[in-house]
Design a protein around this motif. Structure first.
Motif, PDB file in Angstrom:
ATOM      1  N   MET A  99      -2.283  57.517  58.170  1.00 25.79           N
ATOM      2  CA  MET A  99      -1.069  56.761  57.980  1.00 25.79           C
ATOM      3  C   MET A  99      -1.415  55.474  57.236  1.00 25.79           C
ATOM      4  N   ASN A 100      -2.524  55.159  56.963  1.00 30.24           N
ATOM      5  CA  ASN A 100      -2.907  53.996  56.195  1.00 30.24           C
ATOM      6  C   ASN A 100      -3.092  54.348  54.724  1.00 30.24           C
ATOM      7  N   LEU A 101      -2.673  55.479  54.349  1.00 28.90           N
ATOM      8  CA  LEU A 101      -2.554  56.026  52.992  1.00 28.90           C
ATOM      9  C   LEU A 101      -1.082  56.472  52.673  1.00 28.90           C
ATOM     10  N   VAL A 102      -0.207  56.072  53.347  1.00 27.94           N
ATOM     11  CA  VAL A 102       1.071  56.328  53.094  1.00 27.94           C
ATOM     12  C   VAL A 102       2.334  55.089  53.569  1.00 27.94           C
ATOM     13  N   THR A 103       3.198  55.002  52.555  1.00 35.70           N
ATOM     14  CA  THR A 103       3.915  53.727  52.750  1.00 35.70           C
ATOM     15  C   THR A 103       5.205  54.187  53.409  1.00 35.70           C
ATOM     16  N   VAL A 104       5.824  53.498  54.286  1.00 33.20           N
ATOM     17  CA  VAL A 104       7.219  53.714  54.920  1.00 33.20           C
ATOM     18  C   VAL A 104       8.164  54.049  53.988  1.00 33.20           C
ATOM     19  N   SER A 105       8.226  53.537  52.658  1.00 31.40           N
ATOM     20  CA  SER A 105       9.333  53.971  51.997  1.00 31.40           C
ATOM     21  C   SER A 105       9.028  55.270  51.471  1.00 31.40           C
ATOM     22  N   ARG A 106       7.853  55.709  51.281  1.00 28.01           N
ATOM     23  CA  ARG A 106       7.463  57.186  50.781  1.00 28.01           C
ATOM     24  C   ARG A 106       7.914  58.109  51.814  1.00 28.01           C
ATOM     25  N   LEU A 107       7.838  57.907  53.253  1.00 21.24           N
ATOM     26  CA  LEU A 107       8.407  58.672  54.073  1.00 21.24           C
ATOM     27  C   LEU A 107       9.682  58.604  54.286  1.00 21.24           C
ATOM     28  N   ARG A 109      11.726  58.690  51.931  1.00 19.78           N
ATOM     29  CA  ARG A 109      12.236  59.363  50.739  1.00 19.78           C
ATOM     30  C   ARG A 109      12.198  60.697  50.856  1.00 19.78           C
ATOM     31  N   ASN A 110      11.182  61.109  51.843  1.00 22.52           N
ATOM     32  CA  ASN A 110      10.995  62.809  52.047  1.00 22.52           C
ATOM     33  C   ASN A 110      12.169  63.417  52.320  1.00 22.52           C
ATOM     34  N   PRO A 111      12.801  64.192  51.430  1.00 20.23           N
ATOM     35  CA  PRO A 111      14.007  64.906  51.833  1.00 20.23           C
ATOM     36  C   PRO A 111      14.090  65.665  53.058  1.00 20.23           C
ATOM     37  N   THR A 112      12.986  66.354  53.636  1.00 17.27           N
ATOM     38  CA  THR A 112      12.894  66.937  54.897  1.00 17.27           C
ATOM     39  C   THR A 112      13.326  65.917  55.949  1.00 17.27           C
ATOM     40  N   VAL A 113      12.484  64.646  55.891  1.00 25.14           N
ATOM     41  CA  VAL A 113      12.670  63.678  57.060  1.00 25.14           C
ATOM     42  C   VAL A 113      14.296  63.140  56.713  1.00 25.14           C
ATOM     43  N   LYS A 114      14.650  62.816  55.683  1.00 25.83           N
ATOM     44  CA  LYS A 114      16.012  62.341  55.510  1.00 25.83           C
ATOM     45  C   LYS A 114      16.753  63.251  56.132  1.00 25.83           C
ATOM     46  N   SER A 115      16.931  64.638  55.890  1.00 22.49           N
ATOM     47  CA  SER A 115      17.913  65.310  56.342  1.00 22.49           C
ATOM     48  C   SER A 115      17.951  65.578  57.789  1.00 22.49           C
ATOM     49  N   GLU A 116      16.488  65.707  58.559  1.00 23.05           N
ATOM     50  CA  GLU A 116      16.374  65.757  59.739  1.00 23.05           C
ATOM     51  C   GLU A 116      17.002  64.493  60.532  1.00 23.05           C
ATOM     52  N   PHE A 122      19.897  59.654  64.015  1.00 23.80           N
ATOM     53  CA  PHE A 122      18.893  58.688  64.343  1.00 23.80           C
ATOM     54  C   PHE A 122      19.346  57.137  63.701  1.00 23.80           C
ATOM     55  N   GLU A 123      19.784  57.271  62.600  1.00 21.52           N
ATOM     56  CA  GLU A 123      20.227  56.075  61.605  1.00 21.52           C
ATOM     57  C   GLU A 123      19.185  55.059  61.691  1.00 21.52           C
ATOM     58  N   ALA A 124      19.220  53.871  62.268  1.00 23.01           N
ATOM     59  CA  ALA A 124      18.156  52.936  62.201  1.00 23.01           C
ATOM     60  C   ALA A 124      17.341  52.985  63.456  1.00 23.01           C
ATOM     61  N   SER A 125      17.803  53.764  64.395  1.00 26.65           N
ATOM     62  CA  SER A 125      17.020  53.906  65.746  1.00 26.65           C
ATOM     63  C   SER A 125      15.759  55.267  65.700  1.00 26.65           C
ATOM     64  N   ILE A 126      15.178  55.110  64.433  1.00 26.70           N
ATOM     65  CA  ILE A 126      14.094  56.116  64.181  1.00 26.70           C
ATOM     66  C   ILE A 126      12.705  56.019  64.985  1.00 26.70           C
ATOM     67  N   PRO A 127      12.733  56.989  65.903  1.00 25.66           N
ATOM     68  CA  PRO A 127      11.281  56.811  66.382  1.00 25.66           C
ATOM     69  C   PRO A 127       9.818  56.882  65.334  1.00 25.66           C
ATOM     70  N   VAL A 128       9.272  55.846  65.552  1.00 21.59           N
ATOM     71  CA  VAL A 128       8.060  56.009  64.585  1.00 21.59           C
ATOM     72  C   VAL A 128       7.319  57.265  64.549  1.00 21.59           C
ATOM     73  N   GLY A 129       7.277  58.082  65.705  1.00 19.10           N
ATOM     74  CA  GLY A 129       6.658  59.234  65.450  1.00 19.10           C
ATOM     75  C   GLY A 129       7.176  60.311  64.866  1.00 19.10           C
ATOM     76  N   PHE A 130       8.573  60.074  64.679  1.00 15.68           N
ATOM     77  CA  PHE A 130       9.583  60.984  63.976  1.00 15.68           C
ATOM     78  C   PHE A 130       9.126  60.664  62.444  1.00 15.68           C
ATOM     79  N   LEU A 131       9.304  59.434  62.133  1.00 17.95           N
ATOM     80  CA  LEU A 131       9.358  59.192  60.967  1.00 17.95           C
ATOM     81  C   LEU A 131       7.810  59.583  60.185  1.00 17.95           C
TER      82      LEU A 131
END
Length: 364
Positions: A99-107, A109-116, A122-131
């Motif tokens: 987790m220390n090697l990845v930024t929130v913004s990079r996560l 931008r992940n197309p799979t994460v965005k579509s899911e 989820f909108e703004a209420s994204i569980p941290v585990g899901f992100l």
């Protein structure tokens, strides 16, 4: 080091034929190919909790459902290690370091994460585990030093994120501990993404548009006969469209030439059937009946094997327990190497101990 496979599924429901053409069938072929030194198949229950934390019983029950589907499809516990993700605590620790090697913004931008995220509203209420799902997946892949990850095309962004984490870790800690995996896509292009029976872009448990591997024959028939086809193909005489026609997409994925001689002898192959449909004079019902025959032929043996395994559930759980023990041992070795590379192996590092002893000898 030989080639190693890591793959798996989230236990949020029974597996469907989209899983079968997208990965399960290929896994069995790869397992039996003799090309791979080790094959790890994970039931990803910890990842299932990222959007099912309020319904643990759903995940708990479906661990067994997924295991039964694996065994029914031909996954052999003598050749492949089937394990349960939550029973491998080393994966959580690796995730924490990655987790220390990845930024929130990079996560984000992940197309799979965005579509899911969009699909689950989820909108703004994204569980941290899901992100952080891609980071967890990187942990799973690297823990077993997988060289090959057979998945559908929708998972390509996730594998690329794993590669980024591997490169970042190895560069930062001046090591070659982690292995950069390759993605292995289905070789049948029709299987890259099987649509739901309603014609939606993806077969999904949450959309209720699936044909499950465990569906009885009458259920499969009912679902096939209700399938979305060409909305403009109203009369039998009307020319029909093949593109976007769910029935023909399924035939592309499952049909074999020998099925025509058995179930539709008026045609020699799928190309002839398509040509007739496109020029008109071929009704949807006839094509659907043929598809039903094809699916029954493909999935009756799987359904019957599943019923045999259902007679000895204790044995199925024993397979999962033994597989998890093997997986835990492998993951522990990788974690040990990761901690060595990060220099947090404090109690195993004799050189560090001697340095500290010498350092504090000088303190008066």
């Amino acid at each position: 080091m030989g080639k190693i496979i890591l793959t798996g599924d989230r236990p949020t429901g029974r597996l469907h034929i989209g899983h079968y053409v997208g990965s399960l069938k290929r896994r069995v072929e790869l397992q039996n190919s003799g090309e791979f030194e080790k094959i790890f198949i994970m039931i990803a229950d910890a990842q299932a909790f990222t959007d099912n934390a309020d319904n643990p019983e759903k995940v708990r029950q479906n661990v067994l459902e997924v295991a039964l589907d694996y065994l029914a499809c031909g996954i052999d516990p003598k050749k492949s290690t089937i394990f349960v993700q939550s029973q491998i605590p080393q994966l959580c620790e690796l995730t924490c370091y990655y987790m220390n090697l990845v930024t929130v913004s990079r996560l984000q931008r992940n197309p799979t994460v965005k579509s899911e995220i969009q699909m689950r509203n989820f909108e703004a209420s994204i569980p941290v585990g899901f992100l952080a799902y891609p980071v967890s997946q990187a942990s799973d892949i690297t823990a077993f030093k997988a060289t090959t990850v057979p998945v559908g095309e929708d998972q390509e962004p996730m594998i690329e994120q794993t590669r980024e984490i591997v490169r970042r870790f190895n560069m930062l800690y001046n090591t070659e501990t982690l292995v950069e995996p390759d993605i292995l896509l289905p070789d049948n292009k029709a299987c890259l993404r099987l649509p739901g029976i309603d014609g939606k872009a993806k077969m999904s448990k949450s959309l209720g548009n699936c044909i499950y591997l465990s569906d009885e024959a009458n259920v499969i028939k009912q679902k096939v006969m209700s399938m979305y086809t060409d909305p403009d193909h109203i009369k039998v005489s009307d020319p029909g469209k093949i593109e976007g026609n769910t029935v023909f997409i399924y035939l592309d994925a499952f049909c074999k030439d020998e099925y025509f001689a058995k179930y539709l002898p008026d045609y020699n192959n799928l190309d002839e059937l398509k040509t007739h449909y496109q020029r008109g004079g071929l009704g949807d019902v006839k094509v659907k009946k043929f598809l039903n025959a094809v699916l029954q032929e493909e999935f009756e043996p799987i359904r019957n094997r599943r019923k045999e395994y259902q007679k000895d559930i204790a044995y199925v759980y024993q397979i999962l327990k033994e597989g998890s023990e093997v997986a835990r041992e492998v993951a522990q070795q990788t974690l040990h190497e990761v901690k060595d590379a990060m220099k947090i192996n404090y109690f195993d590092d004799i050189e560090l101990l001697n340095q500290q002893i010498d350092k504090y000898k000088e303190v008066k």
